[in-house]
Motif scaffolding. Structure first.
Motif, PDB file in Angstrom:
ATOM      1  N   ILE A 339      27.813  44.815  48.797  1.00 52.14           N
ATOM      2  CA  ILE A 339      28.483  43.529  48.586  1.00 52.14           C
ATOM      3  C   ILE A 339      29.285  43.192  49.836  1.00 52.14           C
ATOM      4  CG2 ILE A 339      30.205  42.297  47.205  1.00 52.14           C
ATOM      5  CD1 ILE A 339      29.349  44.134  44.848  1.00 52.14           C
ATOM      6  N   THR A 340      28.960  42.084  50.452  1.00 53.04           N
ATOM      7  CA  THR A 340      29.603  41.702  51.712  1.00 53.04           C
ATOM      8  C   THR A 340      30.626  40.586  51.541  1.00 53.04           C
ATOM      9  OG1 THR A 340      27.803  40.152  52.191  1.00 53.04           O
ATOM     10  CG2 THR A 340      27.578  42.402  53.043  1.00 53.04           C
ATOM     11  N   LYS A 341      30.701  40.017  50.346  1.00 49.97           N
ATOM     12  CA  LYS A 341      31.679  38.968  50.089  1.00 49.97           C
ATOM     13  C   LYS A 341      31.993  38.935  48.602  1.00 49.97           C
ATOM     14  CE  LYS A 341      32.641  34.029  50.767  1.00 49.97           C
ATOM     15  NZ  LYS A 341      32.156  32.734  51.280  1.00 49.97           N
ATOM     16  N   ASP A 342      33.237  38.732  48.255  1.00 53.88           N
ATOM     17  CA  ASP A 342      33.618  38.556  46.855  1.00 53.88           C
ATOM     18  C   ASP A 342      32.963  37.290  46.311  1.00 53.88           C
ATOM     19  OD1 ASP A 342      35.250  40.772  47.186  1.00 53.88           O
ATOM     20  OD2 ASP A 342      37.101  39.611  47.390  1.00 53.88           O
ATOM     21  N   ARG A 343      32.362  37.402  45.128  1.00 56.16           N
ATOM     22  CA  ARG A 343      31.723  36.244  44.488  1.00 56.16           C
ATOM     23  C   ARG A 343      32.069  36.211  43.014  1.00 56.16           C
ATOM     24  NH1 ARG A 343      26.867  34.376  46.705  1.00 56.16           N
ATOM     25  NH2 ARG A 343      27.160  32.593  45.320  1.00 56.16           N
ATOM     26  N   VAL A 344      32.090  34.994  42.460  1.00 54.30           N
ATOM     27  CA  VAL A 344      32.280  34.785  41.024  1.00 54.30           C
ATOM     28  C   VAL A 344      31.128  33.948  40.500  1.00 54.30           C
ATOM     29  CG1 VAL A 344      33.773  33.840  39.226  1.00 54.30           C
ATOM     30  CG2 VAL A 344      34.784  34.862  41.249  1.00 54.30           C
ATOM     31  N   TRP A 375      31.562  33.232  30.228  1.00 56.82           N
ATOM     32  CA  TRP A 375      30.985  34.492  30.693  1.00 56.82           C
ATOM     33  C   TRP A 375      31.096  34.539  32.212  1.00 56.82           C
ATOM     34  CZ3 TRP A 375      30.371  37.363  26.572  1.00 56.82           C
ATOM     35  CH2 TRP A 375      30.052  36.754  25.348  1.00 56.82           C
ATOM     36  N   ALA A 376      31.515  35.662  32.736  1.00 56.58           N
ATOM     37  CA  ALA A 376      31.715  35.801  34.181  1.00 56.58           C
ATOM     38  C   ALA A 376      31.153  37.125  34.667  1.00 56.58           C
ATOM     39  CB  ALA A 376      33.197  35.707  34.531  1.00 56.58           C
ATOM     40  N   VAL A 377      30.523  37.088  35.834  1.00 53.04           N
ATOM     41  CA  VAL A 377      30.148  38.292  36.579  1.00 53.04           C
ATOM     42  C   VAL A 377      30.786  38.166  37.949  1.00 53.04           C
ATOM     43  CG1 VAL A 377      28.269  39.573  37.668  1.00 53.04           C
ATOM     44  CG2 VAL A 377      27.995  38.705  35.336  1.00 53.04           C
ATOM     45  N   VAL A 378      31.472  39.199  38.379  1.00 59.56           N
ATOM     46  CA  VAL A 378      32.107  39.182  39.697  1.00 59.56           C
ATOM     47  C   VAL A 378      31.531  40.302  40.551  1.00 59.56           C
ATOM     48  CG1 VAL A 378      34.238  38.097  38.916  1.00 59.56           C
ATOM     49  CG2 VAL A 378      34.059  40.589  38.877  1.00 59.56           C
ATOM     50  N   LEU A 379      31.337  40.003  41.814  1.00 56.95           N
ATOM     51  CA  LEU A 379      30.941  40.990  42.818  1.00 56.95           C
ATOM     52  C   LEU A 379      32.123  41.199  43.741  1.00 56.95           C
ATOM     53  CD1 LEU A 379      27.337  39.740  43.743  1.00 56.95           C
ATOM     54  CD2 LEU A 379      27.994  41.443  42.027  1.00 56.95           C
ATOM     55  N   PHE A 430      38.126  29.317  42.757  1.00 52.44           N
ATOM     56  CA  PHE A 430      36.922  28.571  42.396  1.00 52.44           C
ATOM     57  C   PHE A 430      37.144  27.825  41.094  1.00 52.44           C
ATOM     58  CE2 PHE A 430      32.391  28.816  40.648  1.00 52.44           C
ATOM     59  CZ  PHE A 430      31.977  27.698  41.348  1.00 52.44           C
ATOM     60  N   SER A 431      37.097  26.489  41.181  1.00 49.39           N
ATOM     61  CA  SER A 431      37.210  25.605  40.016  1.00 49.39           C
ATOM     62  C   SER A 431      36.009  24.686  40.013  1.00 49.39           C
ATOM     63  CB  SER A 431      38.514  24.796  40.074  1.00 49.39           C
ATOM     64  OG  SER A 431      39.639  25.640  40.139  1.00 49.39           O
ATOM     65  N   PRO A 432      34.923  25.089  39.373  1.00 47.60           N
ATOM     66  CA  PRO A 432      33.683  24.308  39.461  1.00 47.60           C
ATOM     67  C   PRO A 432      33.815  22.925  38.839  1.00 47.60           C
ATOM     68  CG  PRO A 432      33.477  26.091  37.871  1.00 47.60           C
ATOM     69  CD  PRO A 432      34.767  26.307  38.566  1.00 47.60           C
ATOM     70  N   PRO A 433      33.503  21.868  39.580  1.00 49.11           N
ATOM     71  CA  PRO A 433      33.558  20.509  39.031  1.00 49.11           C
ATOM     72  C   PRO A 433      32.641  20.364  37.822  1.00 49.11           C
ATOM     73  CG  PRO A 433      33.313  20.461  41.423  1.00 49.11           C
ATOM     74  CD  PRO A 433      33.100  21.874  41.006  1.00 49.11           C
ATOM     75  N   GLY A 434      33.133  19.752  36.784  1.00 47.83           N
ATOM     76  CA  GLY A 434      32.324  19.496  35.598  1.00 47.83           C
ATOM     77  C   GLY A 434      32.350  20.583  34.552  1.00 47.83           C
ATOM     78  N   PHE A 435      32.947  21.738  34.877  1.00 47.59           N
ATOM     79  CA  PHE A 435      32.978  22.824  33.890  1.00 47.59           C
ATOM     80  C   PHE A 435      34.174  22.603  32.969  1.00 47.59           C
ATOM     81  CE2 PHE A 435      31.501  27.520  33.632  1.00 47.59           C
ATOM     82  CZ  PHE A 435      31.481  27.449  32.245  1.00 47.59           C
ATOM     83  N   ASN A 436      33.969  21.693  32.014  1.00 45.11           N
ATOM     84  CA  ASN A 436      35.039  21.272  31.103  1.00 45.11           C
ATOM     85  C   ASN A 436      34.623  21.541  29.664  1.00 45.11           C
ATOM     86  OD1 ASN A 436      36.512  20.119  33.346  1.00 45.11           O
ATOM     87  ND2 ASN A 436      35.067  18.407  33.255  1.00 45.11           N
ATOM     88  N   PHE A 437      35.347  22.401  28.993  1.00 47.81           N
ATOM     89  CA  PHE A 437      35.084  22.695  27.590  1.00 47.81           C
ATOM     90  C   PHE A 437      35.699  21.588  26.735  1.00 47.81           C
ATOM     91  CE2 PHE A 437      35.825  25.138  23.602  1.00 47.81           C
ATOM     92  CZ  PHE A 437      34.525  25.584  23.395  1.00 47.81           C
ATOM     93  N   ASN A 438      34.916  21.075  25.768  1.00 43.83           N
ATOM     94  CA  ASN A 438      35.328  19.913  24.978  1.00 43.83           C
ATOM     95  C   ASN A 438      35.117  20.219  23.503  1.00 43.83           C
ATOM     96  OD1 ASN A 438      35.723  17.440  23.785  1.00 43.83           O
ATOM     97  ND2 ASN A 438      34.349  16.306  25.140  1.00 43.83           N
ATOM     98  N   THR A 439      36.166  20.170  22.718  1.00 38.92           N
ATOM     99  CA  THR A 439      36.069  20.526  21.301  1.00 38.92           C
ATOM    100  C   THR A 439      35.493  19.414  20.428  1.00 38.92           C
ATOM    101  OG1 THR A 439      38.364  19.856  20.949  1.00 38.92           O
ATOM    102  CG2 THR A 439      37.959  22.179  21.456  1.00 38.92           C
ATOM    103  N   ALA A 451      27.792  27.990  37.249  1.00 39.61           N
ATOM    104  CA  ALA A 451      28.389  27.734  38.561  1.00 39.61           C
ATOM    105  C   ALA A 451      28.624  29.069  39.272  1.00 39.61           C
ATOM    106  CB  ALA A 451      29.707  26.981  38.425  1.00 39.61           C
ATOM    107  N   ALA A 452      28.509  29.047  40.581  1.00 42.07           N
ATOM    108  CA  ALA A 452      28.754  30.231  41.397  1.00 42.07           C
ATOM    109  C   ALA A 452      29.646  29.850  42.577  1.00 42.07           C
ATOM    110  CB  ALA A 452      27.439  30.826  41.906  1.00 42.07           C
ATOM    111  N   SER A 453      30.603  30.716  42.891  1.00 44.53           N
ATOM    112  CA  SER A 453      31.457  30.453  44.064  1.00 44.53           C
ATOM    113  C   SER A 453      30.609  30.494  45.323  1.00 44.53           C
ATOM    114  CB  SER A 453      32.585  31.469  44.116  1.00 44.53           C
ATOM    115  OG  SER A 453      32.091  32.781  44.294  1.00 44.53           O
ATOM    116  N   PRO A 454      31.017  29.816  46.382  1.00 44.47           N
ATOM    117  CA  PRO A 454      30.195  29.709  47.592  1.00 44.47           C
ATOM    118  C   PRO A 454      29.872  31.075  48.187  1.00 44.47           C
ATOM    119  CG  PRO A 454      31.969  28.101  47.636  1.00 44.47           C
ATOM    120  CD  PRO A 454      32.246  28.994  46.468  1.00 44.47           C
TER     121      PRO A 454
END
Length: 455
Positions: A339-344, A375-379, A430-439, A451-454
């Motif tokens: 792993i060469t960079k932290d990712r989410v 759900w999240a996976v982090v490197l 990382f705050s992905p645009p459009g990732f809005n939970f709506n009840t 969504a994935a961080s750059p």
């Protein structure tokens, strides 16, 4: 799998499609087959193995050019995919698109193989085998065709009810894909009891399509693959791997409205199982590159959608690709990459499973099988802390180097964000645009927002 016959009626109604001629190198020199008794089963193991394919729906490419195919190929190739399994039906325009696919593959240094969708191809009469045999003859020897042990790889979706005018399915398939043809390596997706594989001497292996998801309200496990491997008796096992499944056609449409359970990081967990058992899994096939109808696409949203826009548009899945690439390297080599960079990597539904909606199509069957989580996976290059948030709902996890799987319950309307901190320094925000939970969901959309961080 979506019925291509029904789908193409729909496509013809919404798109003006020309009936193109068969491509120049497609030869129609296959002869009427004889009924030849198949020989005994020979124990065999595919070589090379641990290749990764992606299931590609040709039926959604009516507007594709060669350059369209090249765009998909370039992306797939960059992520570690070795070939597309071209799911095709019997229409002449699909034959033209298969030709375009092979041409693009030649331009890009990629490979292809044919996967006949037997929910669309007729297969009861002996003459029904002829167009399939023509395809095989036409692409045998093509430089971009996948070959296994010097034989042309051929697959299917379904086909367990196809006698092709003979007394049984095994003989029918032997006469269709083996008899008086260039050598083929036949690995179909047959929906049969794996204990019966001993009666299918025509096959060189089997593709376990439904192994990609749990078929009940349980986590996926490799124990479900073992009967297939055992039943094959040393022949090739091709495992399915998929991130999601949701389809939402009402009774007045295709009447397909259900989910399979994708909770608990299905995409990651399934890959980890295949990696751990890579000595038993010759090939992995991603389901799918572009099947929008069932929400398990990982490529770009392109082509002609099969009236799936209401749950697909705005739900890009390409955030899964780099995570897939990480796992593919481990599947092919047996070693997880550095792993060469932290990712989410983040995904989840945007609406509560139990919330009511004015949607005229009912809530999907099996909706109780999913829970409301991010759900999240982090490197991680080295240990640090990961914070998952949906507005005020926030949780911080201390994680080690490598890959970690995390989750956050979603209960109120909120916007998703994440953060990695190491030694008081924020390495990822990382705050992905459009990732809005709506009840209060406008529809019963159980598709995943990804969504994935750059990089």
């Amino acid at each position: 799998m979506f019925s291509l016959q029904g789908l193409l009626v729909l496509l013809m109604s919404i798109t003006h499609l020309s009936q193109a001629h068969l491509i120049p190198h497609f030869r129609s020199n296959a002869t009427e087959q004889e009924v030849i008794a198949p020989g005994p089963i020979i124990t065999r193991r595919a070589s090379p193995s641990n290749s990764v394919f992606a299931h590609f729906m040709v039926g959604f490419t009516a507007n594709y050019s060669v350059s369209s195919w090249e765009n998909d190929i370039a992306l797939a190739k960059a992520k570690g995919i070795d070939a597309f399994a071209l799911n095709l039906g019997p229409d002449s325009w699909q034959a033209t698109q298969v030709s375009n696919a092979y041409t693009a593959a030649m331009n890009q240094g990629f490979q292809m193989f044919l996967s006949f969708d037997m929910t669309a191809w007729p297969c009861q009469a002996s003459s029904d085998a002829n167009p399939i045999r023509q395809f095989i003859s036409g692409y045998s020897g093509h430089p971009q065709q996948v070959n296994i042990d010097g034989k042309m790889l051929i697959s299917t979706f379904s086909g367990e009810s196809c006698p092709f005018g003979t007394g049984d399915v095994n003989t029918g398939w032997f006469n269709t894909v083996k008899a008086n043809l260039p050598p083929t390596y036949f690995v179909p997706a047959l929906f049969v009891d794996p204990a019966t594989f001993g009666g299918y001497s025509a096959i060189d292996g089997v593709f376990n399509w439904n192994g990609a998801w749990p078929m009940s309200n349980d986590d996926i496990n490799f124990a479900g693959d073992q009967p297939w491997i055992n039943g094959l008796g040393g022949r090739t096992y091709m495992a399915g791997v998929s991130p999601w499944f949701f389809t939402h056609y009402g009774p007045n449409s295709f009447n397909k409205n259900w989910i399979y359970r994708a909770d608990d990081w299905l995409w990651a967990t399934r890959w980890e199982q295949l990696i751990q058992n890579r000595d038993q899994v010759a090939f992995a096939e991603v389901i799918t590159w572009n099947d929008y109808s069932e929400s398990h696409y990982v490529g770009a949203i392109d082509g002609v959608q099969p009236n799936s826009q209401s749950w697909t548009n705005g739900f890009d899945h390409q955030g899964w690709l780099d995570l897939m690439s990480y796992y593919i390297t481990a599947y092919k080599t047996g070693i997880y990459p550095t792993i060469t960079k932290d990712r989410v990597f983040l995904w989840g539904r945007l609406y509560p499973a139990a919330a009511d909606s004015p949607d005229p199509v009912p809530r999907p069957n099996n909706w109780q099988w999913t829970q409301d989580y991010l759900w999240a996976v982090v490197l991680m290059q080295s240990p640090g802390s990961v914070t998952l948030s949906c507005d005020a709902n926030s949780q911080t996890f201390n994680v080690g180097a490598g890959l970690s799987k995390l989750k956050l319950p979603l209960t109120t309307s909120c916007s998703v964000s994440s953060k990695i901190v190491r030694n008081s320094v924020t390495t990822v925000q990382f705050s992905p645009p459009g990732f809005n939970f709506n009840t209060t969901p406008p529809s019963y959309n159980f598709n995943a927002f990804v969504a994935a961080s750059p990089p």
